[in-house]
Every structure is written in C-alpha cells, then in structure tokens.
Enzyme design. Sequence first.
Site, PDB file in Angstrom:
ATOM      1  N   GLU A 353       0.552  -1.063   0.022  1.00  0.00           N
ATOM      2  CA  GLU A 353      -0.081  -0.099  -0.049  1.00  0.00           C
ATOM      3  C   GLU A 353       0.970   1.119  -0.120  1.00  0.00           C
ATOM      4  O   GLU A 353       0.329   2.540  -0.553  1.00  0.00           O
ATOM      5  CB  GLU A 353      -0.939  -0.003   1.350  1.00  0.00           C
ATOM      6  CG  GLU A 353      -2.073   0.852   1.197  1.00  0.00           C
ATOM      7  CD  GLU A 353      -3.015   0.352   2.273  1.00  0.00           C
ATOM      8  OE1 GLU A 353      -3.878  -0.471   2.242  1.00  0.00           O
ATOM      9  OE2 GLU A 353      -3.163   1.319   2.956  1.00  0.00           O
ATOM     10  N   HIS A 384       6.724 -26.656   2.551  1.00  0.00           N
ATOM     11  CA  HIS A 384       6.296 -27.828   2.079  1.00  0.00           C
ATOM     12  C   HIS A 384       4.959 -27.611   0.857  1.00  0.00           C
ATOM     13  O   HIS A 384       4.155 -28.276   0.678  1.00  0.00           O
ATOM     14  CB  HIS A 384       5.446 -28.712   3.369  1.00  0.00           C
ATOM     15  CG  HIS A 384       6.398 -29.261   4.199  1.00  0.00           C
ATOM     16  ND1 HIS A 384       6.818 -30.732   4.105  1.00  0.00           N
ATOM     17  CD2 HIS A 384       7.221 -28.744   5.387  1.00  0.00           C
ATOM     18  CE1 HIS A 384       7.855 -30.888   4.902  1.00  0.00           C
ATOM     19  NE2 HIS A 384       7.753 -29.823   5.634  1.00  0.00           N
ATOM     20  N   LYS A 512     -13.082   1.984  -2.076  1.00  0.00           N
ATOM     21  CA  LYS A 512     -14.446   2.604  -1.153  1.00  0.00           C
ATOM     22  C   LYS A 512     -15.379   3.452  -1.983  1.00  0.00           C
ATOM     23  O   LYS A 512     -16.720   3.251  -1.820  1.00  0.00           O
ATOM     24  CB  LYS A 512     -13.562   3.648  -0.093  1.00  0.00           C
ATOM     25  CG  LYS A 512     -12.683   2.805   0.971  1.00  0.00           C
ATOM     26  CD  LYS A 512     -12.255   3.822   1.927  1.00  0.00           C
ATOM     27  CE  LYS A 512     -11.469   2.918   2.915  1.00  0.00           C
ATOM     28  NZ  LYS A 512     -10.846   3.807   3.909  1.00  0.00           N
TER      29      LYS A 512
HETATM   30  C1  G6Q Z   1      -4.134   2.265   5.543  1.00  0.00           C
HETATM   31  C2  G6Q Z   1      -5.145   2.407   4.709  1.00  0.00           C
HETATM   32  C3  G6Q Z   1      -6.540   1.697   4.700  1.00  0.00           C
HETATM   33  C4  G6Q Z   1      -7.220   1.797   5.900  1.00  0.00           C
HETATM   34  C5  G6Q Z   1      -8.653   1.049   5.921  1.00  0.00           C
HETATM   35  C6  G6Q Z   1      -9.609   1.509   7.067  1.00  0.00           C
HETATM   36  O1  G6Q Z   1      -3.314   2.916   5.602  1.00  0.00           O
HETATM   37  O2  G6Q Z   1      -5.570   3.667   4.715  1.00  0.00           O
HETATM   38  O3  G6Q Z   1      -6.050   0.114   4.867  1.00  0.00           O
HETATM   39  O4  G6Q Z   1      -6.660   1.539   7.161  1.00  0.00           O
HETATM   40  O5  G6Q Z   1      -9.190   1.257   4.745  1.00  0.00           O
HETATM   41  O6  G6Q Z   1      -9.764   2.850   7.187  1.00  0.00           O
HETATM   42  P1  G6Q Z   1     -10.425   3.334   8.228  1.00  0.00           P
HETATM   43  O7  G6Q Z   1      -9.519   2.993   9.570  1.00  0.00           O
HETATM   44  O8  G6Q Z   1     -10.811   4.650   7.892  1.00  0.00           O
HETATM   45  O9  G6Q Z   1     -11.793   2.599   8.573  1.00  0.00           O
END
Ligand code: G6Q
Length: 551
Positions: A353, A384, A512
């Site tokens: 990410e 394995h 999202k």
């Molecule tokens: C992490 C990203 C992503 C995030 C999740 C949850 O660096 O931004 O993985 O943590 O999408 O987001 P929320 O904490 O805002 O629910």
Amino acid sequence: MSELTQSNAWLALRKHYNEIKHTHMRTMFEEDEKRFDKYSLEMNEILYDYSKNRINDETVKLLLQLADDVKLPLRIENMFNGEVINHTEHRAVLHTALRDQGNQPLIVDGIDIMPEIREELARVKQLAEKIRTRGWRGATNQAITDVVNIGIGGSHLGPLMVTEALRPYTLHDLNLHFVSNVDENHINDALEYLNPETTLFIIASKTFTTQDTMVNAETARQWCINKLGNDEYLHRHFVAVTSNVPLAKEFGIAEENIFKMWDWVGGRYSLWSAIGLSIVIAIGSDQFDQLLAGAYEADMHFRQAPLGKNIPVMMALLGVWYNNFFEAQSMAVLPYDQHLHRFPAYLQQADMESNGKNVDRQGNQVDYTTGPVIFGEIGIAGQHAFFQLLHQGTKLVPADILAPVYSIRCIARHHRALMSNVFAQTEALMRGKTEQEAYEELKADGLDEKQIKQLLPYKIFPGNRPTSTLLFDTLNAKTLGSIIALYEHKIFVQGVIWNINSFDQWGVELGKQLAKNILPELNDIEQIDAHDSSTNGLINHYKRHRPRKTG
Ligand code: G6Q
C-alpha cells in the site's frame, strides 16, 4: 528519462549489475571468508545477516552512493521532525512520535503534539487495565470476557498480527476477536458464541466511514440491542478509536469512550496509536510500553547509524538492487516463528500500500519499477508448499527469513528441529546443487547410470537465490516492536529512492468510492446497463439468482 535512472549511481549500478549478474554466491563465499562479518549487522537483540545476497563491496558502495544522492539522511530527519512529507494529503508522517521515549517537544502546526499523545496513551491504558482487571462492567454488571475489534486494513492487520505474535503474553481468560470482512460470515462466526452481556466492541476506524466497518458495527449494535432488550446500556459495550469524533458520537458511543487518532498517522502505521487498544487489552500496559520501546530503539538506530551500518537502509537498498536491476517482481517474507503467522499479511499491506505507486513526487509517471509483490507464509509451511518455486522455479524471489534464537516455551527438541530448517534453507538457496553433486548423490543412493541420466536434470538446483536472515533472541514485545519499525523504515527508504509518496493510498480510496456507487444498484431487481458488458452481466446475474429476501 527520470532523474533517478540518469543519476551517476544508478548508471554505475546498471554497469556493475552486468558485470556481476552471473557471479554465483558460492564463489563469492569461497573468495571472501569474511563475508558474514562484513555483511551482517546487529541491533540490540537482532542480528541481520545479508551476506547471502548477490552483492560485493562494489555493490554496497554504489547502493550507498544512491542513498546519498537522494539525500536520505536529510529525508529521514524531515520525517521525524514532522515535515509535510505526505504531500498529496498535506500531512506530516509521525507514527514515530507515538513511540517517542525522549522528552523533546514535537511541533506540528504550531502545537507540541507530545503531551496529547501521552494523554491519549494514558486513557487507552486506563481503559485496557479496567477491562483486564474486570473493573469494566456490562449492562448486567458482569465483567467483560470477550473483546471484538471491528476494523479493516490498517485498523485491523496491525493489532491482529501483534496480538497473535504476543499470544504467550496475553490474558487467558479474556478472549480477543477480530472482525474485518463485511461478509456476514465473519461477524456471525464471532457473535455465534458470544454473550452480549460480557462482550465489548471496539469500533476501530480512522474515518468512521469505511463501509465494511460501519456495516459490521451496525450489525453488532443491533445484535446487542436485540439481546439486551434496549439500547440503554450500549455505552458499556461499545468504544471507538477514530479521528472522526462526531460520527462516533452519532453512532451512540459515549464521548469518554472515544479514543483519538490524528491525521498524521496513516492507517497501516497506526498500531502504535489508540488503534492498538485491542493490543493493550490483550497484553497489558507494561508489555505495550515494551512494544513502543522496541520500536523507539529501531527509530534511534535508523536515525543515528551510518547508512552502511543501518539495518533498514541496507534492507531497502537490497530490495532496490533486486527490484530494479535483477528485475525481481516479488519478495517473500518467511517467519519461522509460529506466532508471526500474520506477519506476512501485515507486511503485505504496509509495503504494497505504501510503495505500490506509479507516479513520482512531481506527478510524473515513473520509468522504473517500484514496490514488489510481497507474499509469505510461515517458513516451515512454505517449505512444504511453494519453496519448490524458490529453489527450482524460473523466477528470482529474494526472501527475508525471520527466526528466534530461542522460543519462550523453550522445548529444545522442537526448537532445534525448527532452526535446522532455517539454516538449511538459506544455505541450500544460496549454494544450490551442482550437476556433479547431484550425480554423486544419486550414485550413492544406488541408482545405475541409466537411471541417473534420466533423473539428473531434475535433481540440479541452480542456487544463487538470495536470502536475508533476521535472527532475534526471542519473540517478545520489545523485539517485535523493533522488527516492525525496521520494516516500516525500510519501506520509507525505498519510497525515498523511488521518489514516490509512500504515505497516501488512492488505490484503497478508489475501492471505497466504487463500492459506494454500485451499492444502490443492488437494492432492487431491475436489470442495469450502466457499466461495461462484463460488470453489467455480473450484476444482472447476481440480481437474477440471489434469493428473494430483504435485509
Ligand atoms: C491504511 C489504509 C487503509 C485503512 C482502511 C480502514 O493505511 O488507509 O487500509 O486503514 O481502509 O480505514 P479506516 O480506519 O478509516 O476505517
């Protein structure tokens, strides 16, 4: 052509790569007896051996030159000092402040953030200890026996990985559950055996808008209301960790039970913040302090050690060497400690990410490859399964191996067997097996010449497959804190070299946004034609075939 690929160090590395690319590590070890001494580093209780890599003194010199050219030391200081290095989101990147054990102020937007960090940590510890000592009571005055962390991505993987890693340090009569998937099976599997009177939910979401988390949170709330008869005592069963206090309050969580996050903590770097509440509940305040202390030690090492003696810097440079010169597409993470079984998944998010980016900090498309595909598994399990490809496949897959010198339970018979695999694998991946060695082995097994001729090609191992080994004394909170921080910094260094922003995640945001657009289209049975034929086809098939029930 980018500045990076035209830089002197890069061009020299390319030339050097052509000279060294066929050199076998066997030869390198034969020619240089001091290889291990030269190419291993120690930090407190962690040994980092990178001698089984396809490098020599010239490689190291040029890689360090590259780090120097991108002004790495200055960039490190910029991060620690709270400069706005996440330029696409206009944010500082200060997960290191969360574990800062020094007593210097740290000014962000004119305010010293350290007192606020300490205050929030104290609140987290206070709540956690209340739960651990059975002082927190539910609707019917019973103590909490089960805690469910509802969150996803950065609000899930870190706490899950750490609580699994530190399992021997957790309270045995307090059960921790993690729910992340919006698939109802995840939350239902957890709720099935729970009693709402003794269950506490942590809604962990920086934004408090993430669909998966909010749908699960609502289901948890309804479940509580149904079982408890009303919502009068919900505040005893729900707490939140978020930077969006108004939305958490709107959800019905009492303000005193909302724990704060700041916009300068990225989700995947947030386990050190109140997002780590589930960790503190599981292992207690003292152990959490150890986790922070271990990370702080790694921070100090990263900040102070010269580049050539700096573990995360060397980890990062080796990654660049394979990624950009050997054109390796992936990297394996292979912990041999069973309790680190979620570490590859955690690292997959942290690394991919952060460095899965194709546009540089000036907004230009990069003309070199950036972050590799990270994958992994417990080393023994991998042996394995997919190690076959590591040993004899056509792809170069550099691997990190993590193993403890002793295990907390210390059953010598088990541990020796485990470690024999660690050492044997790194040796075999490096040395391989020559035709002559394979021939002699088959002969010793009693095969005749004809049988040997048939089997021989399959018994040869090319070797020259790089591994780096992190050997730590034992897996405790402090060591774990250090290991996580070392990898965080490795990722940062690579981002600096690739000139990308490691701290935004527009690819995650896209997911999202897209789901939000399609969700309303799934409410009825009307066929749709708003998308491409594949997406239309999939949605319409789903609409035609799903059972006709509401909810
Ligand atoms: C992490 C990203 C992503 C995030 C999740 C949850 O660096 O931004 O993985 O943590 O999408 O987001 P929320 O904490 O805002 O629910």
